[in-house]
Write a protein that holds these residues in place. Structure first.
Motif, PDB file in Angstrom:
ATOM      1  N   PRO A   1       0.881  -1.273  -0.011  1.00  0.00           N
ATOM      2  CA  PRO A   1      -0.012  -0.130   0.209  1.00  0.00           C
ATOM      3  C   PRO A   1       0.997   1.475   0.176  1.00  0.00           C
ATOM      4  O   PRO A   1       2.037   1.202   0.409  1.00  0.00           O
ATOM      5  CB  PRO A   1      -0.815  -0.160   1.312  1.00  0.00           C
ATOM      6  N   ALA A   2       0.438   2.255  -0.330  1.00  0.00           N
ATOM      7  CA  ALA A   2       1.012   3.646  -0.543  1.00  0.00           C
ATOM      8  C   ALA A   2       1.586   4.021   1.209  1.00  0.00           C
ATOM      9  O   ALA A   2       0.955   3.666   2.084  1.00  0.00           O
ATOM     10  CB  ALA A   2       0.061   4.607  -0.904  1.00  0.00           C
ATOM     11  N   PRO A   3       2.751   4.590   1.098  1.00  0.00           N
ATOM     12  CA  PRO A   3       3.329   4.898   2.444  1.00  0.00           C
ATOM     13  C   PRO A   3       2.410   5.365   3.433  1.00  0.00           C
ATOM     14  O   PRO A   3       1.617   6.467   3.091  1.00  0.00           O
ATOM     15  CB  PRO A   3       4.448   6.129   2.320  1.00  0.00           C
ATOM     16  N   GLY A   4       2.273   4.971   4.660  1.00  0.00           N
ATOM     17  CA  GLY A   4       1.184   5.632   5.572  1.00  0.00           C
ATOM     18  C   GLY A   4      -0.073   5.058   5.575  1.00  0.00           C
ATOM     19  O   GLY A   4      -0.873   5.569   6.373  1.00  0.00           O
ATOM     20  N   THR A   5      -0.526   4.129   4.495  1.00  0.00           N
ATOM     21  CA  THR A   5      -1.931   3.688   4.463  1.00  0.00           C
ATOM     22  C   THR A   5      -2.118   2.271   4.922  1.00  0.00           C
ATOM     23  O   THR A   5      -3.217   1.922   4.905  1.00  0.00           O
ATOM     24  CB  THR A   5      -2.448   4.021   2.768  1.00  0.00           C
ATOM     25  N   GLY A   6      -0.888   1.725   5.163  1.00  0.00           N
ATOM     26  CA  GLY A   6      -1.097   0.136   5.506  1.00  0.00           C
ATOM     27  C   GLY A   6      -1.758   0.058   6.767  1.00  0.00           C
ATOM     28  O   GLY A   6      -1.606   0.835   7.722  1.00  0.00           O
ATOM     29  N   ASN A   7      -2.606  -1.144   6.855  1.00  0.00           N
ATOM     30  CA  ASN A   7      -3.380  -1.305   8.101  1.00  0.00           C
ATOM     31  C   ASN A   7      -2.885  -2.655   8.882  1.00  0.00           C
ATOM     32  O   ASN A   7      -3.512  -3.124   9.786  1.00  0.00           O
ATOM     33  CB  ASN A   7      -5.000  -1.500   7.774  1.00  0.00           C
TER      34      ASN A   7
END
Length: 291
Positions: free
Chosen positions: A66-72
Motif C-alpha cells: 500500500p502507499a506509505p502511511g496507508t497500511g493497516n
C-alpha cells in the motif's frame, strides 16, 4: 538468480507492472520436486483473453505494498487459478493485489508450482479438460505441491511480517479456481505457525477435501461462485460452505445466478461482477480493513 528466472521476471513485469519486488518462496529448489530445466513463461493467452504464467518450477511471491502511511497491518496471499496448468496472473492475481493495496492491505501474488506444459498451456487445458480422467492424471501429482506452496507462502509472510509492517496474525489467503483449491488446502492443513487469519476460495474445486475434517481453530471463510459455472464447480462452493457451517465455523457464501467460471476481477455485466465489493464488506466486518 539464474538468467532464465531474470528473463521470466522481466517478461512478467512487462505484462503486470507495479509489483515492487519478486520474492523467491524457497531458498533453494522447491522441496519435493525434481530438478526441472524448462523455463517459466509469461504471455497473453488468446484462448483465455488474459495474461498467463506457465511452467512454474520455482515458486515466488510478487509483492504489492500500500502507499506509505496507508497500511493497516493486514496481508493477503493471492493464488491465481488456471487448472494447475497456468496462472491467470492478471485478472485473478495482480488486479486483486492492486485492489487490496489501495485499501491498505499488503498483497503477495503467489506463483505456485504447475504441471509442465508446451507452447500454449491454456489451449492444452481446454483440450485436456474434456477428458476428465486424463486431466486428473495430469494434475494429480502437482496439486499437493501447489498446496504445499500455499502453506509455505502464508508461513513465510507470517515469519517475515515485521519486514513489511504487517501483523503476523492478520495474514489471509485468497484463491481462484485451482488457486481456490490451494487456499482451501491452506485453510485445512496449516501448522500453527502457518495458520491463515482468513481464507477466501473463489469458485474453487474442493473435491480433494471431501473427507477432510475442518480444523478445530479453522479461520473464517468467504466463498463466491456462480450457479452457471461452466466447469460445473458451483456445488463445490456450496459443499465447502456447508462443511464450514456444520463445524460451527464462520462462513459467508455468495452464489450468483450468472458469472460463469473465471470471472475474477474482470467486468462482464453480470451479477458476479460485484463479488469483490462483497468481499471488501466482509473484510471490513471482520476487522481486516478499515471502513
Amino acid at each position: 538468480m539464474k538468467l532464465r528466472h531474470i528473463i521470466s521476471a522481466v517478461a512478467l513485469f512487462a505484462t503486470t507492472g507495479l509489483a515492487q519486488d519478486v520474492i523467491p518462496l524457497y531458498a533453494g529448489p522447491a522441496p519435493g520436486s525434481p530438478q526441472e530445466n524448462y523455463p517459466e513463461k509469461a504471455y497473453f493467452s488468446k484462448v483465455w483473453n488474459t495474461d498467463v504464467v506457465t511452467n512454474v518450477t520455482q515458486p515466488s511471491l510478487l509483492l504489492f505494498k500500500p502507499a506509505p502511511g496507508t497500511g493497516n497491518g493486514t496481508a493477503v496471499v493471492v493464488c491465481p487459478g488456471g487448472g494447475f496448468m497456468a496462472l491467470s496472473i492478471s485478472s485473478e492475481g495482480t488486479d486483486l493485489a492492486k485492489w487490496l493495496a489501495a485499501r491498505g492491505v499488503t498483497a503477495f501474488v503467489l506463483k505456485y508450482r504447475l504441471a509442465h506444459t508446451g507452447e500454449d498451456a491454456t489451449q492444452e487445458f481446454t483440450t485436456l479438460f474434456a477428458d476428465h480422467e486424463k486431466f486428473r492424471e495430469t494434475i494429480g501429482k502437482i496439486i499437493p505441491l501447489s498446496i504445499a506452496d500455499g502453506l509455505a507462502a502464508v508461513t513465510y509472510v507470517r515469519k517475515h511480517a515485521s519486514d513489511w509492517g504487517i501483523s503476523a496474525d492478520k495474514v489471509g489467503i485468497v484463491g481462484f479456481s485451482a488457486g481456490g483449491t490451494v487456499a482451501t488446502g491452506v485453510a485445512m492443513r496449516y501448522a500453527p505457525e502457518g495458520r491463515p487469519a482468513f481464507a477466501a476460495p473463489i469458485y474453487p474445486a474442493v473435491g480433494t477435501f471431501k473427507d477432510a475434517a475442518v480444523p478445530a481453530d479453522a479461520p473464517p471463510i468467504f466463498i463466491a461462485a456462480a450457479t452457471d459455472d461452466n466447469l460445473g464447480l458451483a456445488p463445490d462452493s456450496i459443499a465447502l460452505y456447508e462443511k464450514w457451517t456444520s463445524a460451527h465455523k464462520p462462513a459467508e457464501l455468495h452464489m450468483y445466478a450468472k458469472g460463469g467460471h473465471g470471472f475474477g476481477m474482470r467486468k462482464h455485466g453480470v451479477p458476479a461482477d460485484t463479488w469483490v465489493d462483497r468481499f471488501g464488506e466482509w473484510l471490513e466486518s471482520q476487522g481486516w480493513i478499515n471502513k
